[in-house]
Write an enzyme that holds these catalytic residues in place. Sequence first.
Site, PDB file in Angstrom:
ATOM      1  N   ASP A  46      11.997 -24.977  60.828  1.00 21.51           N
ATOM      2  CA  ASP A  46      12.717 -24.199  59.808  1.00 21.51           C
ATOM      3  C   ASP A  46      12.499 -22.717  60.039  1.00 21.51           C
ATOM      4  O   ASP A  46      13.149 -21.887  59.398  1.00 21.51           O
ATOM      5  CB  ASP A  46      12.231 -24.588  58.403  1.00 21.51           C
ATOM      6  CG  ASP A  46      12.920 -25.839  57.897  1.00 21.51           C
ATOM      7  OD1 ASP A  46      13.888 -26.284  58.542  1.00 21.51           O
ATOM      8  OD2 ASP A  46      12.492 -26.375  56.860  1.00 21.51           O
ATOM      9  N   ASP A  77      16.622 -36.282  57.662  1.00 24.02           N
ATOM     10  CA  ASP A  77      15.501 -35.423  57.291  1.00 24.02           C
ATOM     11  C   ASP A  77      14.399 -36.253  56.635  1.00 24.02           C
ATOM     12  O   ASP A  77      14.647 -37.356  56.129  1.00 24.02           O
ATOM     13  CB  ASP A  77      16.033 -34.373  56.298  1.00 24.02           C
ATOM     14  CG  ASP A  77      15.196 -33.116  56.237  1.00 24.02           C
ATOM     15  OD1 ASP A  77      14.083 -33.105  56.807  1.00 24.02           O
ATOM     16  OD2 ASP A  77      15.654 -32.144  55.614  1.00 24.02           O
TER      17      ASP A  77
END
Length: 695
Positions: free
Chosen positions: A515, A446
């Site tokens: 997301d 990430d």
Amino acid sequence: MIYIDEIKNIFVLTTKNTEYAFCVDNIGLLRNLYWGEKIDSIKDYEIEELVEVSTNDPVFEITKEEYPVYGGLRYKENCLKATFSDNTRDIVYKYLGYEKSDDELIIKLKDKYYDLQINLVYKLYYEFDLIERKAIIINNSKEDILLENVMSAQLHIPYENLTFRNTHGYWAAEQQEFIQNVSYGKIVIENRRGVSGHNHNPYFILDNNATETTGEVYFGALNLTGNFKGVIEQTQYGETLVQMGINDFDFLYYLSPNEKFETPEIVIGYTNKGFESMSHNMHAYANKHIIKNSNIRPVLYNSWEAMEFKVNAKEQIELAKRAKDIGTELFVVDDGWFGQRHSIKNGLGDWYVNKEKFPNGLEELIKEVKNMGMFFGIWFEPEMVNPLTELYKKHPDWVYNFDNRERNLSREQLVLNITIPEVCEYVFETLDYYLTNYDIDYIKWDVNRPISEPGAKNLLKNERSLWINHIKSVYKIVDRLKKKHPKVLFEACASGGGRIDFGMLSHFDDFWTSDNTDAYDRLFIQNTYSKIYPIKAMRAWVTDCPNFLSKRVIPLEFRFDSAMMGALGVGCNLLKMSESEIDICREKIKYYKEIRHIIQEGKFYRLDKTLKDNDYYSFEYVLDDEVILFVFLPQSKIGHRHTFIKLRGLDENSSYEFTINNENKTKSGIYLQNHGLKIKLSGDYQSMIIRLKKI
Ligand code: DGJ
């Protein structure tokens, strides 16, 4: 195929259906002659002599140069701007010759006075109608040469008034397509953040009144992550120019004697069969040449939306048992398992297992997961550090910074300067330690903030190359890890889909697409994603409702169907799900496993809406004799109308059998393509998957 007319210095590159031609003209300029449908007749090309129209329109401005340099009477965007050691800021190139193999052509240019060489590389992907271009700049002199702008290529499209497509967006709103009419002036898309971007994407699509299945489309995508720039310019001379490459914003590079600077590749293509054919070629190319691990992607479970930072061994084991029960194959522990990571404030950089959360270490969880026959994955944010960590206390100089400037925090973290070899090694060793000592199959990598205060003293005078050097270090670390641990898959995530590009996909295996896990929003995100990027790499999760972002409540079936359009994942809190919901999960995952080879490897079709005032969305996948049709009705309109979905890519002379509404049917390919399949859904958030098989 590569054809060369040695007398006229004409070079013709042909692919299955397209052609790209250029020449070296009488004054030594490398001039584009053609890009479009295949002609295959090199003898017909003529090189028009350059004639100055007026002193205000110098030939360099009008000429379709393959790689315009800054120098002489050139005022448009250039591909290469350099300053020589005596302060000459002007390049004048001459043609040196070429090198050729079956699928690659290298054109060699050199400055007329200085020992600066420019190699232009053209690599053909014949069956996919694509050409990769890049430039290699070589300093053969004894002095440094300062590079101020180095683009991968310039492209010439012989039309005005084209339509340009790219993405805009922000966190949880990635891949929002924008469509813009091109007129006089420039359209600039770019990234200046160094590490990620949810906004523009490093590709261009320019069409001449195209549809999904008809019309001319010119397109290209850059093999680069981070600071890219693309300029689309309709000139006053009746054409549209495209330039793409490393962003010249805050970029400077001193090329030392004997050093080479290589640009990222841009893969370009042309089709006269609309956006669908563009996507088919790009997907096939990516699956074969960009993605390194061609295995079918496992169905994953990820703990993030269910637990956020509140992970602990007991609940993770419970989740893993449920995840196994519903049929997922890979269990991924997301953020929160390490250091003092209880929120965004701390932990990044202190990559030790948190003993309070995992009293028996990660081993206990991994053993449970493995005993159940699942793969195990884990989250890292390797490029970052929280100032509260031990790592930062020990190495405050390991982050990008300027001495007299405050270090701006974003998500309470700073960016590690991985252009310092020692820091790069630390990141490699951290991950290597975990991959060596634990049975890990999947890394979710990430990155959640951009670079600021871009000081990197270690790079000395080449400090302004940090943007490109940072991402090169990321690629290098992952390549080394993969070499040592070849079975491990790497997922590229950047606050969702902030790092979706061919640069990442050349080194990583999966994209975390967004997301935003709202199943309805995802239809649009996935639709735009599919224009350029391959389905296999598109991770999509089913998550809980009301969705944390949209607050929308969507039936679990629709949520699954939307996520099953890519590489399926589940992010629900399985500990809170009812038995009937668990049953749906089991059933859907079982079905996905039966059809996923068609989804991940088949040809993808964005089917048109066939009835006006009708909000059915339909998508199709075709692999050999198998066809999967997804139909979604987000909202019923008055009357609950049916629709006819015209399939594509079928064999017109064969028949297909399928089951619809519990009824077995057989229809010819030609009927399904022309008449279409009658579908009726009613209610809100209704969906259907139909599997057809050629007989
Ligand atoms: C951002 C990612 O997009 C999420 O999926 C999750 O991994 C969080 N970071 C964790 O902090």
